[in-house]
Design a protein around this motif. Sequence first.
Motif, PDB file in Angstrom:
ATOM      1  N   UNK A 111      13.879  18.028  74.903  1.00  0.00           N
ATOM      2  CA  UNK A 111      13.084  18.522  76.260  1.00  0.00           C
ATOM      3  C   UNK A 111      12.901  17.316  77.388  1.00  0.00           C
ATOM      4  N   UNK A 112      12.393  16.021  76.612  1.00  0.00           N
ATOM      5  CA  UNK A 112      12.230  15.046  77.577  1.00  0.00           C
ATOM      6  C   UNK A 112      13.460  14.547  78.353  1.00  0.00           C
ATOM      7  N   UNK A 113      14.611  14.588  77.585  1.00  0.00           N
ATOM      8  CA  UNK A 113      15.883  14.131  78.391  1.00  0.00           C
ATOM      9  C   UNK A 113      16.272  15.195  79.075  1.00  0.00           C
ATOM     10  N   UNK A 114      16.022  16.449  78.967  1.00  0.00           N
ATOM     11  CA  UNK A 114      16.290  17.646  80.094  1.00  0.00           C
ATOM     12  C   UNK A 114      15.150  17.523  81.113  1.00  0.00           C
ATOM     13  N   UNK A 115      14.072  17.053  80.903  1.00  0.00           N
ATOM     14  CA  UNK A 115      12.969  17.195  81.865  1.00  0.00           C
ATOM     15  C   UNK A 115      13.309  15.868  82.843  1.00  0.00           C
ATOM     16  N   UNK A 117      16.435  14.806  83.392  1.00  0.00           N
ATOM     17  CA  UNK A 117      17.609  15.095  84.115  1.00  0.00           C
ATOM     18  C   UNK A 117      17.192  16.059  85.300  1.00  0.00           C
ATOM     19  N   UNK A 118      16.257  17.130  85.219  1.00  0.00           N
ATOM     20  CA  UNK A 118      15.852  17.776  86.015  1.00  0.00           C
ATOM     21  C   UNK A 118      14.774  17.068  87.268  1.00  0.00           C
ATOM     22  N   UNK A 119      14.133  16.014  86.691  1.00  0.00           N
ATOM     23  CA  UNK A 119      13.507  15.172  87.637  1.00  0.00           C
ATOM     24  C   UNK A 119      14.347  14.480  88.466  1.00  0.00           C
ATOM     25  N   UNK A 120      15.378  13.709  87.976  1.00  0.00           N
ATOM     26  CA  UNK A 120      16.643  12.990  88.572  1.00  0.00           C
ATOM     27  C   UNK A 120      16.984  14.157  89.792  1.00  0.00           C
ATOM     28  N   UNK A 121      17.407  15.263  89.141  1.00  0.00           N
ATOM     29  CA  UNK A 121      18.163  16.062  90.274  1.00  0.00           C
ATOM     30  C   UNK A 121      17.009  16.621  91.452  1.00  0.00           C
ATOM     31  N   UNK A 122      15.887  16.766  90.911  1.00  0.00           N
ATOM     32  CA  UNK A 122      14.826  17.227  92.034  1.00  0.00           C
ATOM     33  C   UNK A 122      14.641  15.859  92.838  1.00  0.00           C
ATOM     34  N   UNK A 123      14.740  14.862  92.272  1.00  0.00           N
ATOM     35  CA  UNK A 123      14.591  13.528  93.394  1.00  0.00           C
ATOM     36  C   UNK A 123      15.648  13.558  94.263  1.00  0.00           C
ATOM     37  N   UNK A 124      16.965  13.569  93.812  1.00  0.00           N
ATOM     38  CA  UNK A 124      18.096  13.775  94.516  1.00  0.00           C
ATOM     39  C   UNK A 124      17.983  14.847  95.729  1.00  0.00           C
ATOM     40  N   UNK A 125      17.798  15.986  95.395  1.00  0.00           N
ATOM     41  CA  UNK A 125      17.550  16.963  96.194  1.00  0.00           C
ATOM     42  C   UNK A 125      16.606  16.870  97.264  1.00  0.00           C
ATOM     43  N   UNK A 126      15.383  16.156  96.886  1.00  0.00           N
ATOM     44  CA  UNK A 126      14.113  15.887  97.982  1.00  0.00           C
ATOM     45  C   UNK A 126      14.966  14.743  98.730  1.00  0.00           C
TER      46      UNK A 126
END
Length: 151
Positions: A111-115, A117-126
């Motif tokens: 879950x932490x690893x997935x979170x 990854x999602x955080x990094x993806x959202x950061x790039x999207x932002x």
Amino acid sequence: MKKIIPLGIGVCFLSLSVHADELMPEQLIQKEYKENKVKINEIFQDKIQKITARESLPERMRQLLTDQASEVRMFDLDTLQKKAEMKQRHVMEREKLKEDLRKDAENRARWLFGSEKKFEKNKLDRKDKEQAVIEEAVQKDAASQQDKIEK
């Protein structure tokens, strides 16, 4: 990401140690049970020898004492058996809980690893969205300056 690697390694070591110790407590319980069973039987044999050695006692009394010693022996063996079974059950319950905790730790790591990854993806999207807004603002500013120059 830096937190996940030690957590993953820790989970691996925990799972290895859990599987390595799996048979040891059961074997120790069986060994202890056998040793105590031998001691109980030795104590019984000593009592029987003492009873039979006392020739001054009537035969009925010796038989009664022998029967009572046998009854105590059976009680002790029964109690020993129940105690060994209880210890085995406790070991199994602990092992099951350890396995459940290990699985929870693995799931938490996933879950932490997935979170992350999602955080990094959202950061790039932002960043992409912010860059697009900046570019749009620059284009609007350039267009407005172009309009001012043309007027």
